[in-house]
Design a protein around this motif. Structure first.
Motif, PDB file in Angstrom:
ATOM      1  N   ASP A  21       0.843  -1.203   0.000  1.00  0.00           N
ATOM      2  CA  ASP A  21       0.000   0.000   0.000  1.00  0.00           C
ATOM      3  C   ASP A  21       0.880   1.256   0.000  1.00  0.00           C
ATOM      4  O   ASP A  21       1.689   1.473   0.896  1.00  0.00           O
ATOM      5  CB  ASP A  21      -0.866  -0.055   1.275  1.00  0.00           C
ATOM      6  N   SER A  22       0.708   2.100  -1.023  1.00  0.00           N
ATOM      7  CA  SER A  22       1.602   3.257  -1.189  1.00  0.00           C
ATOM      8  C   SER A  22       1.458   4.272  -0.052  1.00  0.00           C
ATOM      9  O   SER A  22       2.438   4.926   0.327  1.00  0.00           O
ATOM     10  CB  SER A  22       1.346   3.943  -2.537  1.00  0.00           C
ATOM     11  N   GLN A  23       0.251   4.388   0.512  1.00  0.00           N
ATOM     12  CA  GLN A  23       0.078   5.330   1.645  1.00  0.00           C
ATOM     13  C   GLN A  23       0.915   4.883   2.847  1.00  0.00           C
ATOM     14  O   GLN A  23       1.554   5.694   3.505  1.00  0.00           O
ATOM     15  CB  GLN A  23      -1.400   5.412   2.044  1.00  0.00           C
ATOM     16  N   LYS A  24       0.883   3.557   3.104  1.00  0.00           N
ATOM     17  CA  LYS A  24       1.679   3.020   4.227  1.00  0.00           C
ATOM     18  C   LYS A  24       3.174   3.234   3.971  1.00  0.00           C
ATOM     19  O   LYS A  24       3.941   3.564   4.880  1.00  0.00           O
ATOM     20  CB  LYS A  24       1.395   1.531   4.416  1.00  0.00           C
ATOM     21  N   ASN A  56       4.613   5.573   2.070  1.00  0.00           N
ATOM     22  CA  ASN A  56       4.973   7.001   2.196  1.00  0.00           C
ATOM     23  C   ASN A  56       5.018   7.436   3.660  1.00  0.00           C
ATOM     24  O   ASN A  56       5.916   8.172   4.080  1.00  0.00           O
ATOM     25  CB  ASN A  56       3.983   7.877   1.411  1.00  0.00           C
TER      26      ASN A  56
END
Length: 563
Positions: free
Chosen positions: A10-13, A15
């Motif tokens: 997951d890219s949010q995690k 970042n």
């Protein structure tokens, strides 16, 4: 080889973690992929702490085990420390016996003879205990299925404490205490300890009861780390902490026996891989070629001169082991071709004269050639004995369970097991095993897989990135060395086959506008045409360091190449 890209996290995690840790997003990507999503989890991962070791008394029967050992000491009983002849068994015996001897003299060790007694607890071992007035046996890395033998010992007035990590059968032996995190009624939080790890939990509990802290037993972690590496248990959770601190001991204050083995090794810092390929085979060689007692003597010896002598003997055993393993592997491969069994879903080979000590290694070699569940049999007394090895994702232990009517005895894990059967049952077993595996294995499982962590460019590989990557260690199942894939690589024109038999491939590669990197592919000589024709190709590889004439540079350890 099939290349499989691991799920993209997951890219949010990624970042968020990158920001929290102040690290490159690629580092955060690799961490989230390994289930590390918060600052606290990352801290535990990069700085494993002894504080996070579980309370040993959470293990079922630990209180009973400690009470029985204390009672034996109070009553002046003789204690026999019993363990198998492999690395996990001999390190366990060395750990338990040397710990107990620091404060109690009446302790001896027993390793069964691989050829005379076979794997696990033996009647001969129990008779030895009875004849020599031992009233307590502490069995390590074995015993979870020794129902009849534990009962036999009880009749002779010999008590058992079992410290095992193999899967129990339907019944648990009626021992004084059975320590095994894989017991269904055991609520110990970490299930994947090796046998030596279970032994360590017992000495941790004994140490606590004596009012002593962990400092008192840290020096034994070199043995635990060696067993973790050799027994291929997951290097996650508690195993990661034990391996991390065990490697620190090996590198800063190795026991006398390890010093003797490592005398010829020029490496400054040993990794878990070095332990697996340098220390473990030599410990194993004693039990394979002669007797596991030699390994225990080496691991417990405190006199440097005596240790050197044991190490020299073990080096000779290891050399014999290598020759035997090479010869038998060649004969087994020949047998597969002659019997026209190249296209089966299993490999089952047998010769009565094959050395029982190396059939496990041969099974692993055959699995490398024909990627499928493999059994190598030899004659053992009146019966046939075999070592089983499996392929990723396929549970060979379950498959053997489904062939149980043709088997006398078996035990082990998902990927490695041992068994014995009667000679007249061999053909029926062989056919049944082929049938069971054919019905349950998927086509995918029969193709070796390279699991790729991330696609990157060569410009992502910097000294800083590699410094952080090194801190992902110790590596092993559950926390493997990261594997990367890079596309549009060009060899700068110096690629060639190298090595004595020209079986390896050495390249110098670059991408457009990138730095150059040397790549070495062991056994990849057949990829020379793809890599050295001036056209772009892609590769999967790990990053490591190459030291040459005092200079250290980053290099790519190539695993596979495609056009």
């Amino acid at each position: 080889m099939r290349w499989t890209l691991k799920p993209i996290p997951d890219s949010q995690k990624v970042n968020a973690l990158s920001k929290d840790l102040n690290v490159d997003p690629l580092v955060a990507y690799l961490l989230v992929q390994r289930g590390i999503e918060t600052f606290e989890e990352a801290k535990s991962f990069f700085r494993p702490s002894l504080e996070e070791l579980h309370d040993p008394f959470l293990m079922k029967d630990m209180d009973k085990a400690v009470q029985r050992v204390q009672k034996a000491i109070e009553n002046g009983e003789n204690i026999l420390v019993y363990g198998d002849y492999d690395v996990d068994g001999t390190t366990s015996v060395a750990l338990m016996s040397s710990y107990l001897k620091t404060y109690y003299p009446n302790v001896s060790t027993y390793i069964p003879d691989r050829y005379d007694e076979g794997y696990g607890v033996s009647y001969k071992g129990i008779d030895f205990a009875f004849d020599n007035d031992f009233t307590l046996i502490i069995a390590l890395d074995c015993g979870i299925k020794a129902i009849d033998k534990v009962a036999y010992a009880a009749e002779k007035g010999v008590d058992f404490i079992i410290c095992d990590h193999h899967r129990p059968g339907d019944e648990i032996p009626k021992a004084v205490a059975v320590l095994d995190p894989k017991r269904e009624d055991c609520e110990y939080p970490f299930k994947e300890l090796c046998g030596c790890g279970v032994g360590f939990k017992l000495i941790q509990a004994l140490s606590e009861k004596r009012g002593l802290g962990l400092d008192n037993i840290l020096l034994y972690l070199d043995l635990v780390a060696t067993a973790i590496g050799a027994d291929i248990v997951p290097v996650t959770g508690e195993n990661r902490i034990l391996a991390y601190y065990g490697l620190k001991v090996i590198n800063s204050n190795p026991r006398t026996g390890f010093k003797a083995i490592l005398r010829e090794v020029k490496k400054k810092t040993l990794t878990i891989t070095d332990v697996v390929f340098i220390i473990a085979p030599r410990i194993n060689a004693a039990g394979r070629m002669k007797h596991g007692n030699h390994a225990v003597s080496l691991l417990t010896e405190e006199n440097q001169e005596a240790a050197e002598k044991y190490a020299a003997e073990i080096e000779a055993f290891n050399s014999d082991r290598r020759e035997a393993d090479k010869k038998i592997t060649e004969e087994a491969l020949q047998q597969i071709i002659e019997n026209d069994e190249v296209d089966r879903k299993t490999t089952v080979v047998y010769h009565e004269s094959w050395h029982k000590g190396v059939i496990g290694i041969v099974a692993s070699r055959l699995t490398e050639t024909y990627y499928r569940p493999t059994l190598v049999f030899t004659k053992s007394g009146e019966k046939l004995a075999a070592s089983a090895r499996s392929v990723k994702g396929f549970d060979v232990y379950n498959a053997l369970e489904n062939c149980a009517e043709h088997i006398e005895q078996f035990g082990g894990h998902k990927y490695a097991a041992g068994l014995t059967l009667l000679e007249e049952d061999f053909e029926n077993f062989k056919n049944e095993f082929e049938k069971v595996v054919s019905e349950t294995i998927t086509p995918q499982q029969l193709i070796p897989e390279i699991s790729v962590d991330a696609m990157i460019d060569l410009n992502d590989i910097t000294p800083k990135f590699y410094r952080i990557l090194k801190q992902f260690a110790p590596f092993g199942p559950g926390n493997m060395t990261p594997v990367f894939m890079t596309e549009n690589l060009i060899d700068v024109g110096v690629g060639k086959c190298v090595g004595k038999d020209k079986s390896h491939l050495r390249l110098v590669v670059k991408q457009e506008n990138s730095n150059q990197f040397t790549g070495i592919g062991f056994g990849l000589a057949d990829k020379e045409d793809i890599a050295c024709n001036g056209k772009p190709f892609k590769a999967v590889y790990c990053i490591d360091e190459n030291e040459w004439q005092g200079n250290v540079s980053l290099q790519l350890r190539l695993k596979d190449i495609r056009a």
